[in-house]
Design a protein around this motif. Structure first.
Motif, PDB file in Angstrom:
ATOM      1  N   ASN A  62      96.350  17.389  80.669  1.00  0.00           N
ATOM      2  CA  ASN A  62      96.167  18.821  80.935  1.00  0.00           C
ATOM      3  C   ASN A  62      94.722  19.230  80.712  1.00  0.00           C
ATOM      4  OD1 ASN A  62      98.840  19.207  81.636  1.00  0.00           O
ATOM      5  ND2 ASN A  62      99.474  19.747  79.546  1.00  0.00           N
ATOM      6  N   ARG A  63      94.099  18.638  79.721  1.00  0.00           N
ATOM      7  CA  ARG A  63      92.687  18.939  79.468  1.00  0.00           C
ATOM      8  C   ARG A  63      91.821  18.468  80.632  1.00  0.00           C
ATOM      9  NH1 ARG A  63      89.200  15.625  76.198  1.00  0.00           N
ATOM     10  NH2 ARG A  63      87.204  16.685  75.799  1.00  0.00           N
ATOM     11  N   ALA A  64      92.101  17.284  81.145  1.00  0.00           N
ATOM     12  CA  ALA A  64      91.348  16.789  82.298  1.00  0.00           C
ATOM     13  C   ALA A  64      91.622  17.644  83.532  1.00  0.00           C
ATOM     14  CB  ALA A  64      91.715  15.328  82.567  1.00  0.00           C
ATOM     15  N   ALA A  65      92.867  18.083  83.714  1.00  0.00           N
ATOM     16  CA  ALA A  65      93.205  18.918  84.865  1.00  0.00           C
ATOM     17  C   ALA A  65      92.493  20.259  84.815  1.00  0.00           C
ATOM     18  CB  ALA A  65      94.713  19.116  84.934  1.00  0.00           C
ATOM     19  N   GLN A  66      92.361  20.828  83.622  1.00  0.00           N
ATOM     20  CA  GLN A  66      91.644  22.100  83.481  1.00  0.00           C
ATOM     21  C   GLN A  66      90.175  21.948  83.831  1.00  0.00           C
ATOM     22  OE1 GLN A  66      92.428  23.429  79.489  1.00  0.00           O
ATOM     23  NE2 GLN A  66      94.614  23.856  79.886  1.00  0.00           N
ATOM     24  N   THR A  67      89.584  20.834  83.422  1.00  0.00           N
ATOM     25  CA  THR A  67      88.182  20.582  83.775  1.00  0.00           C
ATOM     26  C   THR A  67      88.025  20.443  85.289  1.00  0.00           C
ATOM     27  OG1 THR A  67      87.806  19.461  81.664  1.00  0.00           O
ATOM     28  CG2 THR A  67      86.236  19.027  83.445  1.00  0.00           C
ATOM     29  N   GLU A  76     104.713  -0.247  74.178  1.00  0.00           N
ATOM     30  CA  GLU A  76     104.323   1.150  73.966  1.00  0.00           C
ATOM     31  C   GLU A  76     102.862   1.267  73.537  1.00  0.00           C
ATOM     32  OE1 GLU A  76     105.978   3.852  74.539  1.00  0.00           O
ATOM     33  OE2 GLU A  76     107.807   2.866  75.189  1.00  0.00           O
ATOM     34  N   SER A  77     102.335   0.219  72.923  1.00  0.00           N
ATOM     35  CA  SER A  77     100.952   0.278  72.446  1.00  0.00           C
ATOM     36  C   SER A  77      99.936   0.184  73.578  1.00  0.00           C
ATOM     37  CB  SER A  77     100.696  -0.850  71.447  1.00  0.00           C
ATOM     38  OG  SER A  77     100.953  -2.118  72.051  1.00  0.00           O
ATOM     39  N   LEU A  78     100.396  -0.240  74.752  1.00  0.00           N
ATOM     40  CA  LEU A  78      99.486  -0.367  75.890  1.00  0.00           C
ATOM     41  C   LEU A  78      99.308   0.997  76.560  1.00  0.00           C
ATOM     42  CD1 LEU A  78      97.828  -2.178  77.770  1.00  0.00           C
ATOM     43  CD2 LEU A  78      99.905  -2.554  79.111  1.00  0.00           C
ATOM     44  N   THR A  79      98.088   1.470  76.540  1.00  0.00           N
ATOM     45  CA  THR A  79      97.787   2.787  77.098  1.00  0.00           C
ATOM     46  C   THR A  79      97.306   2.634  78.528  1.00  0.00           C
ATOM     47  OG1 THR A  79      97.155   3.595  74.921  1.00  0.00           O
ATOM     48  CG2 THR A  79      96.471   4.910  76.818  1.00  0.00           C
ATOM     49  N   LEU A  80      98.122   3.089  79.463  1.00  0.00           N
ATOM     50  CA  LEU A  80      97.744   3.027  80.868  1.00  0.00           C
ATOM     51  C   LEU A  80      96.895   4.245  81.232  1.00  0.00           C
ATOM     52  CD1 LEU A  80     101.094   1.928  82.565  1.00  0.00           C
ATOM     53  CD2 LEU A  80      99.092   0.512  82.094  1.00  0.00           C
ATOM     54  N   PRO A  81      95.968   4.082  82.171  1.00  0.00           N
ATOM     55  CA  PRO A  81      95.193   5.256  82.611  1.00  0.00           C
ATOM     56  C   PRO A  81      96.096   6.306  83.243  1.00  0.00           C
ATOM     57  CG  PRO A  81      94.192   3.205  83.377  1.00  0.00           C
ATOM     58  CD  PRO A  81      95.542   2.854  82.851  1.00  0.00           C
ATOM     59  N   GLY A  82      95.710   7.551  83.103  1.00  0.00           N
ATOM     60  CA  GLY A  82      96.431   8.629  83.757  1.00  0.00           C
ATOM     61  C   GLY A  82      95.844   8.919  85.129  1.00  0.00           C
ATOM     62  N   LEU A  83      96.680   9.408  86.030  1.00  0.00           N
ATOM     63  CA  LEU A  83      96.243   9.692  87.394  1.00  0.00           C
ATOM     64  C   LEU A  83      96.420  11.172  87.705  1.00  0.00           C
ATOM     65  CD1 LEU A  83      97.810   6.683  89.367  1.00  0.00           C
ATOM     66  CD2 LEU A  83      95.441   6.952  88.606  1.00  0.00           C
ATOM     67  N   ILE A  84      95.420  11.722  88.368  1.00  0.00           N
ATOM     68  CA  ILE A  84      95.455  13.105  88.829  1.00  0.00           C
ATOM     69  C   ILE A  84      95.048  13.114  90.301  1.00  0.00           C
ATOM     70  CG2 ILE A  84      94.498  15.432  88.577  1.00  0.00           C
ATOM     71  CD1 ILE A  84      93.958  14.821  85.666  1.00  0.00           C
ATOM     72  N   THR A  85      95.873  13.709  91.135  1.00  0.00           N
ATOM     73  CA  THR A  85      95.554  13.814  92.558  1.00  0.00           C
ATOM     74  C   THR A  85      95.080  15.236  92.874  1.00  0.00           C
ATOM     75  OG1 THR A  85      97.835  14.406  93.155  1.00  0.00           O
ATOM     76  CG2 THR A  85      97.261  12.069  93.139  1.00  0.00           C
ATOM     77  N   ILE A  86      94.082  15.309  93.743  1.00  0.00           N
ATOM     78  CA  ILE A  86      93.506  16.592  94.154  1.00  0.00           C
ATOM     79  C   ILE A  86      93.598  16.671  95.672  1.00  0.00           C
ATOM     80  CG2 ILE A  86      91.487  18.102  94.053  1.00  0.00           C
ATOM     81  CD1 ILE A  86      90.436  16.282  91.786  1.00  0.00           C
ATOM     82  N   GLN A  87      94.182  17.733  96.178  1.00  0.00           N
ATOM     83  CA  GLN A  87      94.314  17.945  97.621  1.00  0.00           C
ATOM     84  C   GLN A  87      93.773  19.324  97.960  1.00  0.00           C
ATOM     85  OE1 GLN A  87      95.705  15.566  99.788  1.00  0.00           O
ATOM     86  NE2 GLN A  87      94.922  16.858 101.439  1.00  0.00           N
ATOM     87  N   THR A  88      92.725  19.360  98.789  1.00  0.00           N
ATOM     88  CA  THR A  88      92.147  20.633  99.209  1.00  0.00           C
ATOM     89  C   THR A  88      92.663  21.005 100.592  1.00  0.00           C
ATOM     90  OG1 THR A  88      90.220  19.483 100.118  1.00  0.00           O
ATOM     91  CG2 THR A  88      90.060  20.263  97.856  1.00  0.00           C
TER      92      THR A  88
END
Length: 302
Positions: free
Chosen positions: A78-83, A117-129
């Motif tokens: 959510n912090r990354a999405a706000q940025t 559970e200890s393996l942290t996968l990257p998060g993905l955010i898609t942007i569509q204009t």
């Protein structure tokens, strides 16, 4: 009581088993040419649609910090999405891909293995204009994320767009090459048919020459004959191709490959009519050239 006037008969023979065979061969060639044209048009259309979608979309891969009660997956994303929202504005659609969906995306490479559970996968955010808006500025977006302390990589899909463009170009060129090859084959068939017809009707040609018919007049007879036969054969082949393509568009499980709206149907009909005209024109010209050359050789021998 007056006698009915006899019907006017054509100068050249118009019927026969060979004529039907010729029309069938031309129909098959036109059928294949129409399919090649429709496939090329479809590939070009899909390429344009996909490139338009990719040009207005961006995928952000966020490198997440180790999870903690105060800094869980949703909080970081959510912090990354706000940025991102501060850079792209309110008109763009921003979607945070769920963690379970992110794991599904890597299954083609790791299979159904359970990740710890200890393996942290990257998060993905898609942007569509929107289509009428500028695509997100990847450089500005990366700079703003870095200023906010968010480690992320940005994919503007330009590499995919280039691959799609290159693949579509290769398909269109291949379709054009196949179409050209079929037109050349049609020309060759008409050349052979015209020479055979001239040999079979040599006596008619001799009579026409004796009564003063010019080479141009005799050539026009064979041009008209070839034009009518190629028009019939090409018309049958292109119509069958259109019907098959329409049926596939209605019942196919992948409708995007075929027609999806009336505008595409009408547009492709104009292209098919143009193909029919080109096929008839090329075959008629080939017949005219063959006739002229044959008559010229005959006059030199005489």
């Amino acid at each position: 009581m007056s006698q009915p006037l006899p019907s006017q008969q054509p100068i050249l023979m118009t019927r026969g088993h060979n004529v039907r065979t010729l029309i069938l061969v031309l129909a098959i060639m036109a059928f294949l040419a129409a399919l090649a044209l429709l496939f090329s048009r479809s590939a070009s259309r899909l390429s344009g649609d996909w490139q338009a979608q990719l040009s207005n979309s961006v995928t952000v891969q966020v490198s997440l910090a180790p999870m903690s009660p105060e800094n869980d997956f949703e909080t970081q994303m959510n912090r990354a999405a706000q940025t991102i929202r501060t850079v792209v504005g309110d008109a763009a659609e921003i979607e945070v891909v769920d963690r379970s969906e992110s794991q599904e995306l890597i299954k083609p490479w790791i299979g159904n293995l359970d990740l710890p559970e200890s393996l942290t996968l990257p998060g993905l955010i898609t942007i569509q204009t929107p289509q009428d808006a500028r695509p997100p500025n990847a450089v500005l977006l990366a700079s703003q994320l870095q200023e906010d302390g968010i480690v992320a990589s940005i994919d503007d899909h330009s590499r995919w767009a280039d691959q799609i463009r290159g693949t579509a170009r290769a398909l269109v060129v291949g379709g054009a090459a196949l179409l050209t090859l079929l037109l050349v084959a049609g020309v060759s068939v008409n050349l052979f048919a015209t020479r055979s017809a001239m040999a079979a009707q040599r006596s008619i040609i001799s009579v026409l020459a004796q009564v003063g018919a010019t080479d141009s007049f005799i050539a026009r007879l064979f041009v008209g004959q070839a034009g009518r036969r190629s028009a019939a054969g090409a018309g049958i082949g292109i119509l069958v191709a259109w019907l098959i393509w329409a049926a596939l568009s209605m019942f196919s499980a992948v409708p995007t490959i075929f027609w999806s709206n009336l505008g595409q149907v009408i547009n492709d009909i104009f292209w098919l009519v143009g193909l029919w005209c080109l096929f008839v024109l090329v075959c008629a010209i080939a017949a005219g050239v063959a006739t002229k050359r044959a008559l010229l050789r005959e006059r030199k021998r005489a």
